[in-house]
Design an enzyme around this catalytic site. Sequence first.
Site, mmCIF file in Angstrom:
data_model
loop_
_atom_site.group_PDB
_atom_site.id
_atom_site.type_symbol
_atom_site.label_atom_id
_atom_site.label_comp_id
_atom_site.label_asym_id
_atom_site.label_seq_id
_atom_site.Cartn_x
_atom_site.Cartn_y
_atom_site.Cartn_z
ATOM 1 C CE LYS A 45 -0.622 -0.252 5.094
ATOM 2 N NZ LYS A 45 -1.182 -1.417 5.385
ATOM 3 C CG LEU A 73 -3.556 7.510 0.151
ATOM 4 C CD1 LEU A 73 -3.190 8.154 -0.284
ATOM 5 C CD2 LEU A 73 -3.423 5.913 -0.162
ATOM 6 C CG ASN A 99 2.335 2.867 -4.301
ATOM 7 O OD1 ASN A 99 1.852 4.397 -3.628
ATOM 8 N ND2 ASN A 99 0.796 2.327 -5.518
ATOM 9 C CB CYS A 130 -0.606 13.351 -4.313
ATOM 10 S SG CYS A 130 -0.367 13.914 -3.171
ATOM 11 C CE LYS A 164 -2.742 2.187 -8.825
ATOM 12 N NZ LYS A 164 -2.617 1.435 -7.894
ATOM 13 C CB THR A 192 -10.231 4.475 -6.820
ATOM 14 O OG1 THR A 192 -9.126 5.703 -6.156
ATOM 15 C CG2 THR A 192 -10.117 3.164 -6.183
ATOM 16 N N GLY A 243 -8.454 -2.704 -12.980
ATOM 17 C CA GLY A 243 -9.518 -1.887 -12.617
ATOM 18 C C GLY A 243 -10.776 -3.255 -13.002
ATOM 19 N N GLY A 265 -7.901 -6.364 -8.103
ATOM 20 C CA GLY A 265 -7.592 -5.268 -6.442
ATOM 21 C C GLY A 265 -9.588 -5.467 -5.526
HETATM 22 C C1 FMN Z 1 -9.983 0.058 -0.512
HETATM 23 C C2 FMN Z 1 -8.761 0.587 -1.318
HETATM 24 C C3 FMN Z 1 -7.482 1.080 -0.929
HETATM 25 C C4 FMN Z 1 -6.753 1.745 -2.176
HETATM 26 N N1 FMN Z 1 -5.497 1.812 -1.953
HETATM 27 C C5 FMN Z 1 -4.621 2.042 -2.504
HETATM 28 C C6 FMN Z 1 -3.311 2.869 -2.187
HETATM 29 O O1 FMN Z 1 -2.734 2.882 -1.104
HETATM 30 N N2 FMN Z 1 -2.231 3.530 -3.197
HETATM 31 C C7 FMN Z 1 -2.617 3.416 -4.604
HETATM 32 O O2 FMN Z 1 -1.922 3.239 -5.945
HETATM 33 N N3 FMN Z 1 -3.736 2.335 -4.638
HETATM 34 C C8 FMN Z 1 -4.601 2.338 -3.884
HETATM 35 N N4 FMN Z 1 -6.290 1.773 -4.800
HETATM 36 C C9 FMN Z 1 -6.445 2.034 -5.930
HETATM 37 C C10 FMN Z 1 -5.688 -0.161 -6.305
HETATM 38 O O3 FMN Z 1 -5.135 -0.352 -6.179
HETATM 39 C C11 FMN Z 1 -6.696 -0.051 -7.916
HETATM 40 O O4 FMN Z 1 -5.979 0.352 -8.542
HETATM 41 C C12 FMN Z 1 -8.438 0.542 -8.799
HETATM 42 O O5 FMN Z 1 -8.953 0.035 -7.189
HETATM 43 C C13 FMN Z 1 -8.720 -0.840 -8.846
HETATM 44 O O6 FMN Z 1 -8.137 -1.814 -9.563
HETATM 45 P P1 FMN Z 1 -9.900 -2.790 -8.766
HETATM 46 O O7 FMN Z 1 -11.023 -2.514 -9.650
HETATM 47 O O8 FMN Z 1 -9.158 -3.976 -9.492
HETATM 48 O O9 FMN Z 1 -10.256 -2.638 -7.182
HETATM 49 C C14 FMN Z 1 -7.076 1.350 -3.504
HETATM 50 C C15 FMN Z 1 -8.678 0.477 -3.851
HETATM 51 C C16 FMN Z 1 -8.933 0.162 -2.711
HETATM 52 C C17 FMN Z 1 -10.393 -0.088 -3.740
#
Ligand code: FMN
Length: 307
Positions: A45, A73, A99, A130, A164, A192, A243, A265
Amino acid sequence: MISFCGIKLAHPIVNGSGTFDAIAARRAFGDALLDDFPFAAFVSKTVTLAPRQGNPPPRLWELGAGMINSIGLPNKGLDGYLAEDLPQLAELPVPLIVNVMGSAPEDVATLVAAFAERDEVAALELNVSCPNVKTGLLMGADPGETAALLDAVRPRTAKPLIVKLTPNCASPAAVAAAAEQHGADGVALINTLRGMAIDPGRPGEPWLGGGTGGVSGPAVRAIALAQVREVRERVRIPIVGMGGVQSARHARDLLDAGADLVGVGTESFRDPRAGARIAAGLGRMGANSRMIGAATGPARPRIAQRD
Ligand SMILES: Cc1cc2nc3c(=O)[nH]c(=O)nc-3n(C[C@H](O)[C@H](O)[C@H](O)COP(=O)(O)O)c2cc1C
């Protein structure tokens, strides 16, 4: 085996940052987790220089096809991560991708330099969702901001740097091209999408403590496919596509759109073994698609080389 940015991986499925807590999973499942780890590499994370509390609750809202999170975060900061998390993550049986995120290029450079010295770390992923405190612009929403970030960070490490990308901008492909031109070794997408939910008990008021949050899961899959394809048309460096992936079919679609690896994810919240399930399904499909490929002509070339 496949090779991604020079890192050998058993298969093309990794986790999306922040969606699989390997330390908590090991507490829950014990060493069985290490014997049969669901991902070919582990992406940590997001780590920031200073510790962060994260956003106030509530932090999650379930959607018909996914969820909105406003976790914010939370993390122990660089020193806490190096002291407490890194030694545990180094015991995982797969390469570790850390990351990192900062609110100024110099902060990101400091983080990258700290991890550059650590043999436990195979690669770094830059979370560019950010705002730059000096310019007010999202570092990943503007090609010039991303170029400046890479210029600050690239000299600080020889390890692979993966950017990313954020989907919350005019052109992720233009940002990806700037990242490639300024030394990125790969890009990962999508992060996201900004979204919100209204509190059912307080009309007009947001449900999430952070006000808005990030939409993920099946709802974003079509957007991920379109953006991966668009980015593939602009860059030659490897792509981690993610995604809304829930099945091997979904992973295959992202690979066919131009991804070299696929991130899982939100699906891991429903099924912690999703990564292994999807990798196995993809393996079975691979055997079939080679047969189909022989009948229909050669597959398009990939950046990741198969050994
Ligand atoms: C609960 C949660 C926490 C996440 N935390 C991070 C993070 O700390 N850093 C990051 O770059 N992306 C973070 N993401 C984004 C995911 O790594 C991913 O890019 C995004 O959720 C799309 O993939 P998915 O639809 O399979 O979840 C987070 C997503 C979720 C749902």
